[in-house]
Design an enzyme around this catalytic site. Structure first.
Site, PDB file in Angstrom:
ATOM      1  N   SER A   9       0.502  -1.474   0.459  1.00  0.00           N
ATOM      2  CA  SER A   9       0.502   0.003  -0.057  1.00  0.00           C
ATOM      3  C   SER A   9       1.038   1.234   0.078  1.00  0.00           C
ATOM      4  CB  SER A   9      -0.847  -0.274   1.358  1.00  0.00           C
ATOM      5  OG  SER A   9      -1.387   1.066   1.136  1.00  0.00           O
ATOM      6  N   HIS A  34      -1.965  -1.236  -4.378  1.00  0.00           N
ATOM      7  CA  HIS A  34      -2.179  -1.153  -3.483  1.00  0.00           C
ATOM      8  C   HIS A  34      -2.919   0.948  -3.301  1.00  0.00           C
ATOM      9  CE1 HIS A  34      -5.992  -2.355  -1.062  1.00  0.00           C
ATOM     10  NE2 HIS A  34      -5.187  -1.031  -0.229  1.00  0.00           N
ATOM     11  N   ASP A  36      -4.954   3.323  -1.756  1.00  0.00           N
ATOM     12  CA  ASP A  36      -5.550   4.177  -0.114  1.00  0.00           C
ATOM     13  C   ASP A  36      -6.619   5.047  -0.985  1.00  0.00           C
ATOM     14  OD1 ASP A  36      -4.132   1.741   1.807  1.00  0.00           O
ATOM     15  OD2 ASP A  36      -5.505   0.889   0.953  1.00  0.00           O
ATOM     16  N   MET A  38      -9.027   8.102   0.083  1.00  0.00           N
ATOM     17  CA  MET A  38      -9.649   8.496   1.507  1.00  0.00           C
ATOM     18  C   MET A  38      -9.952   9.623   1.459  1.00  0.00           C
ATOM     19  SD  MET A  38      -7.049   7.094   4.508  1.00  0.00           S
ATOM     20  CE  MET A  38      -6.580   5.096   4.644  1.00  0.00           C
ATOM     21  N   HIS A  67      -8.076   0.879  -4.036  1.00  0.00           N
ATOM     22  CA  HIS A  67      -9.006   0.963  -2.419  1.00  0.00           C
ATOM     23  C   HIS A  67      -9.979   2.064  -2.473  1.00  0.00           C
ATOM     24  CE1 HIS A  67      -9.574  -0.523   1.881  1.00  0.00           C
ATOM     25  NE2 HIS A  67     -10.705  -0.098   1.829  1.00  0.00           N
ATOM     26  N   MET A  69     -12.350   4.180  -0.200  1.00  0.00           N
ATOM     27  CA  MET A  69     -12.580   4.667   1.075  1.00  0.00           C
ATOM     28  C   MET A  69     -13.435   5.578   1.310  1.00  0.00           C
ATOM     29  SD  MET A  69      -9.595   2.888   3.340  1.00  0.00           S
ATOM     30  CE  MET A  69      -7.805   3.261   1.732  1.00  0.00           C
ATOM     31  N   MET A 138     -11.163  -5.643   6.088  1.00  0.00           N
ATOM     32  CA  MET A 138     -10.541  -4.934   6.486  1.00  0.00           C
ATOM     33  C   MET A 138     -10.253  -6.022   7.866  1.00  0.00           C
ATOM     34  SD  MET A 138      -9.292  -2.021   5.001  1.00  0.00           S
ATOM     35  CE  MET A 138      -9.266  -1.600   6.413  1.00  0.00           C
ATOM     36  N   ASP A 174      -6.664  -6.525   4.728  1.00  0.00           N
ATOM     37  CA  ASP A 174      -5.995  -5.363   4.401  1.00  0.00           C
ATOM     38  C   ASP A 174      -5.020  -4.812   5.559  1.00  0.00           C
ATOM     39  OD1 ASP A 174      -6.593  -2.392   2.791  1.00  0.00           O
ATOM     40  OD2 ASP A 174      -5.391  -3.262   3.169  1.00  0.00           O
ATOM     41  N   GLY A 196       1.291  -1.814   4.380  1.00  0.00           N
ATOM     42  CA  GLY A 196       1.751  -1.238   4.253  1.00  0.00           C
ATOM     43  C   GLY A 196       2.667  -0.858   4.731  1.00  0.00           C
TER      44      GLY A 196
HETATM   45  C1  DX5 Z   1      -6.304   1.391   5.736  1.00  0.00           C
HETATM   46  C2  DX5 Z   1      -5.878   0.863   4.544  1.00  0.00           C
HETATM   47  C3  DX5 Z   1      -4.943   0.297   4.534  1.00  0.00           C
HETATM   48  C4  DX5 Z   1      -3.493   0.346   4.514  1.00  0.00           C
HETATM   49  C5  DX5 Z   1      -2.717  -0.721   5.701  1.00  0.00           C
HETATM   50  O1  DX5 Z   1      -7.214   2.195   5.323  1.00  0.00           O
HETATM   51  O2  DX5 Z   1      -6.767   0.465   3.357  1.00  0.00           O
HETATM   52  O3  DX5 Z   1      -4.627  -0.139   2.953  1.00  0.00           O
HETATM   53  O4  DX5 Z   1      -2.678   0.797   4.146  1.00  0.00           O
HETATM   54  O5  DX5 Z   1      -1.804  -0.871   5.890  1.00  0.00           O
HETATM   55  P1  DX5 Z   1      -0.971  -1.421   6.927  1.00  0.00           P
HETATM   56  O6  DX5 Z   1      -0.125  -2.802   6.470  1.00  0.00           O
HETATM   57  O7  DX5 Z   1       0.298  -0.793   7.698  1.00  0.00           O
HETATM   58  O8  DX5 Z   1      -1.556  -1.634   7.802  1.00  0.00           O
HETATM   59 ZN    ZN Z   2      -5.983   0.002   1.601  1.00  0.00          ZN
END
Ligand code: DX5
Ligand code: ZN
Length: 218
Positions: A9, A34, A36, A38, A67, A69, A138, A174, A196
């Protein structure tokens, strides 16, 4: 083919150097990238939108897994498809019409993913399995990297894998994936692991082999 794919990520990457960071993780063996997205509304954080995803696109040689969000999600599906996403994942919790959202993603020609927050039961995807190419489970509450893995989601992964049966549908994990949690979810039936902080920690575009070491440890 249920070989495990690693999808780093870029939420944990250097926000001032995404192009080089993407090339570095792919050179080190990332299977997917990936991304993210947001919106500061569906989750308490804000990252980037369609223009940024469009800018990432030429640097991604593997597969750009976006992804979302965000809520509402439907008004933005075309923008992320045009920005070059290969997979667009929407949250069941983002609105009342997830079935229609997945239809809309499929209508763009992209792969469609459906995401479940930790508080949402596996049954939420029961009627969606003919519209989804992937179920994202998640294992943290969305919004941030570096959080602690929520262990009671492992049972949910097993339940979803059983529901999927012999359909060709990925299960993506994730949040909080690292060398100790990865085996738990792989054994439960997951085949795509987002990571990530576990991938980017200690590395940089000037020391990319650390990204590779971190990925291979997972
Ligand atoms: C959180 C994201 C994940 C996050 C994962 O809302 O959707 O993809 O980046 O990060 P780690 O692997 O550090 O938990
Ligand atoms: Zn994610």
């Amino acid at each position: 083919d249920r070989s495990i794919k690693i999808a780093p990520s870029i939420l944990s990457a250097d926000f001032a150097d995404f192009g080089r960071e993407i090339r570095a993780i792919e050179d080190q063996g990332a299977d997917w990238v990936h991304v993210d997205v947001m919106d500061g509304h569906f989750v308490p954080n804000l990252t980037f939108g369609p223009p940024a995803v469009k800018a990432f696109r030429p640097h991604v040689k593997t597969f750009m897994d976006v992804h979302l969000m965000i809520a509402p999600v439907d008004p933005y599906i075309d923008a992320y498809a045009e920005a070059g996403a290969d997979m667009i994942t929407a949250h069941v919790e983002a609105g009342p019409h997830i079935h229609r959202t997945l239809q809309a993603i499929r209508a763009t020609g992209k792969k469609a993913g459906v995401a479940l927050n930790p508080g949402t039961p596996a049954s939420a995807v029961e009627t969606l399995l003919d519209l989804a190419d992937m179920v994202l489970v998640m294992t943290v509450n969305p919004g941030f990297g570096g959080q602690k893995f929520i262990h009671n989601q492992v049972e949910k992964v097993k339940t979803i894998r059983n529901m999927i049966g012999d359909r060709e549908i990925h299960i993506q994990i994730d949040g909080g994936v690292d060398p100790t949690t990865a085996p738990l979810v792989a054994a439960a039936g997951a085949d795509v692991l987002v990571a990530g902080s576990a991938v980017f920690k200690g590395g940089s575009v000037d020391a990319p082999q650390i990204y590779g070491d971190n990925m291979h440890a997972i």
